[in-house]
Design a protein around this motif. Structure first.
Motif, PDB file in Angstrom:
ATOM      1  N   LEU A 289       0.821  -0.996   0.088  1.00 48.35           N
ATOM      2  CA  LEU A 289       0.111  -0.082   0.085  1.00 48.35           C
ATOM      3  C   LEU A 289       1.007   1.290  -0.065  1.00 48.35           C
ATOM      4  N   PHE A 290       1.986   1.486   0.905  1.00 49.77           N
ATOM      5  CA  PHE A 290       2.619   2.659   0.932  1.00 49.77           C
ATOM      6  C   PHE A 290       3.785   2.750  -0.195  1.00 49.77           C
ATOM      7  N   SER A 291       4.102   1.480  -0.680  1.00 50.10           N
ATOM      8  CA  SER A 291       5.184   1.576  -1.709  1.00 50.10           C
ATOM      9  C   SER A 291       4.411   2.147  -2.781  1.00 50.10           C
ATOM     10  N   ASN A 292       3.189   2.028  -3.098  1.00 48.75           N
ATOM     11  CA  ASN A 292       2.619   2.661  -4.021  1.00 48.75           C
ATOM     12  C   ASN A 292       1.715   3.727  -3.764  1.00 48.75           C
ATOM     13  N   ALA A 293       2.179   4.721  -2.872  1.00 52.37           N
ATOM     14  CA  ALA A 293       1.626   5.869  -2.536  1.00 52.37           C
ATOM     15  C   ALA A 293       1.704   7.026  -3.156  1.00 52.37           C
ATOM     16  N   PRO A 294       0.547   8.006  -3.558  1.00 52.13           N
ATOM     17  CA  PRO A 294       0.569   8.938  -4.412  1.00 52.13           C
ATOM     18  C   PRO A 294       1.907   9.393  -4.019  1.00 52.13           C
ATOM     19  N   PRO A 295       2.798  10.093  -5.301  1.00 48.40           N
ATOM     20  CA  PRO A 295       4.137  10.825  -4.904  1.00 48.40           C
ATOM     21  C   PRO A 295       4.198  11.727  -3.887  1.00 48.40           C
ATOM     22  N   MET A 296       3.292  12.620  -3.942  1.00 45.44           N
ATOM     23  CA  MET A 296       3.224  13.910  -2.520  1.00 45.44           C
ATOM     24  C   MET A 296       2.890  13.222  -1.619  1.00 45.44           C
ATOM     25  N   SER A 297       2.323  12.183  -1.161  1.00 42.98           N
ATOM     26  CA  SER A 297       1.961  11.483   0.031  1.00 42.98           C
ATOM     27  C   SER A 297       2.866  10.384   0.467  1.00 42.98           C
ATOM     28  N   ARG A 298       3.890  10.140   0.041  1.00 43.38           N
ATOM     29  CA  ARG A 298       4.745   8.929   0.375  1.00 43.38           C
ATOM     30  C   ARG A 298       5.317   9.473   1.669  1.00 43.38           C
ATOM     31  N   LEU A 299       4.673   8.563   2.823  1.00 42.15           N
ATOM     32  CA  LEU A 299       5.053   8.775   3.977  1.00 42.15           C
ATOM     33  C   LEU A 299       5.737   7.413   4.673  1.00 42.15           C
ATOM     34  N   ASP A 300       6.303   7.481   5.591  1.00 43.15           N
ATOM     35  CA  ASP A 300       6.720   6.360   6.652  1.00 43.15           C
ATOM     36  C   ASP A 300       6.461   6.502   7.992  1.00 43.15           C
ATOM     37  N   LYS A 301       5.366   7.317   8.082  1.00 52.01           N
ATOM     38  CA  LYS A 301       4.934   7.963   9.506  1.00 52.01           C
ATOM     39  C   LYS A 301       3.848   6.421  10.369  1.00 52.01           C
ATOM     40  N   VAL A 302       3.779   5.368   9.388  1.00 52.91           N
ATOM     41  CA  VAL A 302       2.883   4.700  10.097  1.00 52.91           C
ATOM     42  C   VAL A 302       3.613   3.846  11.107  1.00 52.91           C
TER      43      VAL A 302
END
Length: 303
Positions: A289-302
């Motif tokens: 899910l997060f590896s395919n996040a929209p570019p401006m929303s790429r987060l590692d805060k989970v």
């Protein structure tokens, strides 16, 4: 004796008479789960739980979601639901603030996954002086109160869900095109809660579109259902002190963070239980899910 003190007539209860920091026998576990099924939200004050104890207690409810081993870190069963980064400092990245704004809209945890979350268990380790409650919606009673023609209309509908839709509503710069390029799990709009046999409208902020319907028609219905469910008469609010833990059933209620002063430290740790049985091999449903996040929303805060 385990007792439940209701927070409202049909929804939410504070549980006393059991020490959940200690290992529990099967009879006590079943009693606690039955109370959870009845009330939807349960509150345990001054639990004495540490990380290990929270994980052990959460495991009584089913298969625990986790973050995979990475960067020399072992598999993690507790998710960061506060405002601290991996070094224990207040996370001041603009993306972290934007991400958390999506959590302040009523939702169900992980409806944007094919395998949904059932129970969420949030423990307060450090609480801001200004507070930071969680609000909960009695989605089963909200369903009961729907007009009969609406119940008939929605009985067999299914909806697409997207994490990025809720983040867009929270202010993230995400387009509908970006959302529709990505996987959107489909779930029944009317869900039957296994523990009580009662129905709820499984919508909330991640609910994107009705399968087979046009955009405007879909949003009119979903927005109507969300507005109906989040009327004040269906909402309770729970405040935290250090050591408290709140459990909610995502298949019986909606919830949202009520906000807090981001300049104050907030350390909240969440264990989550999946509705499905454990896979044969340890899995990582969040990695893709997060590896395919929209570019401006790429987060590692989970994590």
């Amino acid at each position: 004796m385990i007792e439940a003190k209701p927070l409202s007539p049909r929804f939410g209860a504070e549980i006393t008479g059991v020490d959940i920091s200690k290992p529990l026998d099967p009879e006590t576990i079943q009693q606690i789960i039955a109370m959870q099924d009845k009330w939807g939200v349960t509150v345990y004050r001054d639990t004495g739980l540490d990380d290990e104890g929270q994980v052990r207690f959460a495991g009584y409810f089913g298969y625990l979601e986790s973050l995979p081993p990475r960067d020399g870190r072992p598999r993690q069963f507790l998710f960061n639901a506060g405002n601290l980064d991996k070094d224990g400092e207040i996370n001041r990245a603009p993306s972290a603030l934007t991400y958390r704004k999506g959590d302040m809209i009523f939702h169900t945890d992980s409806s944007f996954m094919d395998l949904r979350t059932s129970y969420s268990m949030l423990r307060a380790v450090e609480v801001p002086p200004s507070g930071g409650p969680t609000c909960f919606v009695d989605a089963r009673t909200a369903y009961d109160d729907l007009p009969e023609d609406v119940k008939a209309k929605i009985a067999d509908l299914e909806c697409e869900h997207s994490l990025w839709w809720s983040r867009k509503q929270g202010g993230a710069e995400i387009t509908r095109e970006m959302i529709e390029e990505r996987h959107r799990p489909v779930h029944k709009l009317v869900h039957i809660h296994a523990g009580s046999g009662r129905k709820m409208v499984y919508a909330g902020a991640h609910c994107y579109r009705v399968v087979g319907w046009g955009w405007e028609e879909s949003r009119e219905l979903i927005d109507y259902l969300n507005a109906h469910a989040t009327q004040d008469k269906y909402i309770i609010s729970v405040d935290y002190a250090v050591g408290d833990m709140v459990i909610w059933d995502n298949l019986a209620c909606l919830h949202r963070g009520a906000g807090f002063n981001w300049d104050e430290r907030r350390d909240m740790r969440r264990a989550t239980v999946r509705e499905a049985d454990a896979p044969e091999q340890p899995d990582d449903p969040f990695g893709e899910l997060f590896s395919n996040a929209p570019p401006m929303s790429r987060l590692d805060k989970v994590g």
